[in-house]
Write an enzyme that holds these catalytic residues in place. Structure first.
Site, PDB file in Angstrom:
ATOM      1  N   LYS A 139     -12.436   1.058  -2.938  1.00 48.35           N
ATOM      2  CA  LYS A 139     -11.382   0.091  -2.675  1.00 48.35           C
ATOM      3  C   LYS A 139     -10.080   0.852  -2.564  1.00 48.35           C
ATOM      4  CE  LYS A 139      -8.696  -1.768  -4.829  1.00 48.35           C
ATOM      5  NZ  LYS A 139      -7.189  -1.582  -4.750  1.00 48.35           N
ATOM      6  N   ASN A 154       3.606  -6.877  -0.844  1.00 49.07           N
ATOM      7  CA  ASN A 154       4.063  -6.235  -2.061  1.00 49.07           C
ATOM      8  C   ASN A 154       5.300  -6.879  -2.685  1.00 49.07           C
ATOM      9  OD1 ASN A 154       2.387  -3.706  -2.706  1.00 49.07           O
ATOM     10  ND2 ASN A 154       2.639  -3.630  -0.497  1.00 49.07           N
ATOM     11  N   GLU A 210      -2.268  -1.927   3.526  1.00 54.31           N
ATOM     12  CA  GLU A 210      -1.658  -3.251   3.414  1.00 54.31           C
ATOM     13  C   GLU A 210      -0.788  -3.566   4.626  1.00 54.31           C
ATOM     14  OE1 GLU A 210      -1.584  -3.588  -1.449  1.00 54.31           O
ATOM     15  OE2 GLU A 210       0.164  -2.781  -0.400  1.00 54.31           O
ATOM     16  N   THR A 254      -6.835   8.946  -4.281  1.00 53.18           N
ATOM     17  CA  THR A 254      -5.892   7.892  -3.936  1.00 53.18           C
ATOM     18  C   THR A 254      -6.522   6.508  -3.875  1.00 53.18           C
ATOM     19  OG1 THR A 254      -6.302   8.597  -1.676  1.00 53.18           O
ATOM     20  CG2 THR A 254      -4.308   9.383  -2.718  1.00 53.18           C
TER      21      THR A 254
END
Length: 417
Positions: free
Chosen positions: A189, A412, A286, A200
């Site tokens: 993920k 975010n 994202e 990461t």
């Protein structure tokens, strides 16, 4: 149906993920850790104890699961289970957070009938929140009841560990060691807080190979430098970054040791798994609409090529240009210039490439007469590659990232809510 790779006759890409190798089972449940209406806990289980290799975040602020798993790897403890939750990272949670790792391991050991000292844990999500340990324990009991072998259970586990990810990430391969078939499968993920500084994201790799512990760790440690450490979404190195490789030996092959031809075959297969997962994460950044690949060729050294490629893939201005399908090549050359690597900008050739074609943009550091319309078409595809040729040597490196869109801010700006 297996698909044979053209570049490696010894390896086949097969369907599946963490349950592809012999003896591995998985499960997913909805424990309501933070999310509602979806699964948020996963289990990876091996019939036999596994040797474990691992690589972890270099962030000074390390989440409790990172510290817990590092102890297991460093103490050479064998493991039969990994418990993972999404929604809450169990990071910056002090003594209580470490206690929850222990309680998780204790509960898993009890319901699965395995050694507590080897239970690995993984968490991903919001930093600073404490885990609802009662829900975690209840989830573990449910996971133990529904765990099973087969592709489907592995896929469900891959879905359960997602946070802002938009798609599951899993891959598996098979290859021969002597007369034995060996399998490596994995899931990962990663969508935000992605930056090349090992490692990461969360990645869990399983194999049924018989392999020495030293060879297992060397293979994993070596490969992260060419895969997970070459991706970036937003420049943020997470507190929870973990990659674990578990080997249960159930393939029955002759033991793989460092420095042998068999080790090279294992490394190649592991590299394919890790690189595939890394590219999946980069492309699923994202808010991203495209996987952005940067190749630096013709470099004097590998390190020079890696530094330049990572500098370009991390450039926000370049990523924004990719989002706008704008062939703003000056941003690429600029990012190379501040990377710290020495090169001659007046020798650089630059190309853009995608399924729409390939186009040279600059030659010897200056623009050529190219079609802006064609460049825009090339940059409008789901995967875009920029290739910079330094014309200074034979070394090369590749880094992966994504475009930067308004979607990244939207996700975010209110992630905790």
């Amino acid at each position: 149906m297996a698909v044979r790779r053209k570049e490696a006759d010894t390896m086949e890409i097969i369907k599946g993920g963490v349950t592809a190798a012999k003896g591995f089972e998985a499960a997913a449940v909805a424990a309501q850790i933070k999310y509602q209406g979806r699964t948020d806990m996963a289990l990876i289980y091996s019939e036999k104890p596994c040797k474990v290799a691992g690589t972890f975040t270099t962030n000074v602020v390390k989440a409790a699961p990172v510290r817990w798993d590092r102890q297991i790897v460093e103490n050479k403890q064998k493991s039969q289970a990994v418990i993972i939750n999404s929604g809450i990272a169990n990071a910056c949670t002090g003594v209580e957070g470490m206690m929850y790792c222990q309680e998780t391991a204790k509960e898993a050991a009890k319901v699965l009938g395995i050694e507590e000292a080897g239970v690995l844990v993984g968490s991903t999500g919001v930093i600073g929140m404490q885990l609802p340990i009662d829900r975690i324990k209840a989830g573990i009991s449910e996971l133990a009841k529904v765990k099973k072998a087969g592709i489907e259970s592995g896929t469900e586990a891959a879905k359960a560990i997602m946070t802002t990810d938009t798609k599951k990430k899993e891959v598996a391969v098979q290859f021969q060691i002597g007369d034995k078939t060996v399998t490596i499968g994995g899931m990962a993920k990663g969508s935000g807080m992605i930056h090349p500084n090992m490692c990461t994201m969360l990645a869990f790799i399983t194999t049924d190979a018989v392999i020495s512990r030293k060879a297992l760790q060397k293979a994993m440690s070596n490969d992260v430098e060419e895969t997970y450490n070459m991706i970036s979404v937003d420049g943020d190195t997470s507190t929870n970054d973990t990659a674990l490789l578990l080997a249960n030996g159930m393939a029955g092959n002759k033991k793989i040791k460092k420095g042998t031809p068999e080790f090279e075959v294992f490394q190649e297969a592991l590299h394919y798994v890790n690189e595939t997962l890394a590219k999946m994460m980069a492309g699923d950044g994202e808010g991203a609409t495209a996987l952005f690949e940067v190749k630096v060729v013709g470099a004097k050294t590998k390190e020079q090529a890696k530094t330049l490629a990572k500098s370009v893939v991390c450039s926000n201005l370049t990523k924004a240009a990719i989002a706008g399908h704008d062939a703003n090549w000056g941003r690429i050359l600029c990012a190379m210039g501040y990377s710290g690597a020495k090169f001659d900008p007046e020798k650089v050739d630059l190309y853009f490439e995608s399924t729409a074609g390939k186009l040279q943009i600059i030659k010897d550091g200056t623009a050529v007469d190219y079609s802006e319309e064609k460049a825009t078409e090339i940059l409008s595809q789901e995967k875009v590659t920029a290739t910079a040729d330094l014309k200074a040597g034979e070394a090369e490196a590749t880094a992966w990232g994504c475009d930067l869109t308004h979607g990244y801010i939207d996700i975010n700006a209110d992630y905790r809510s």
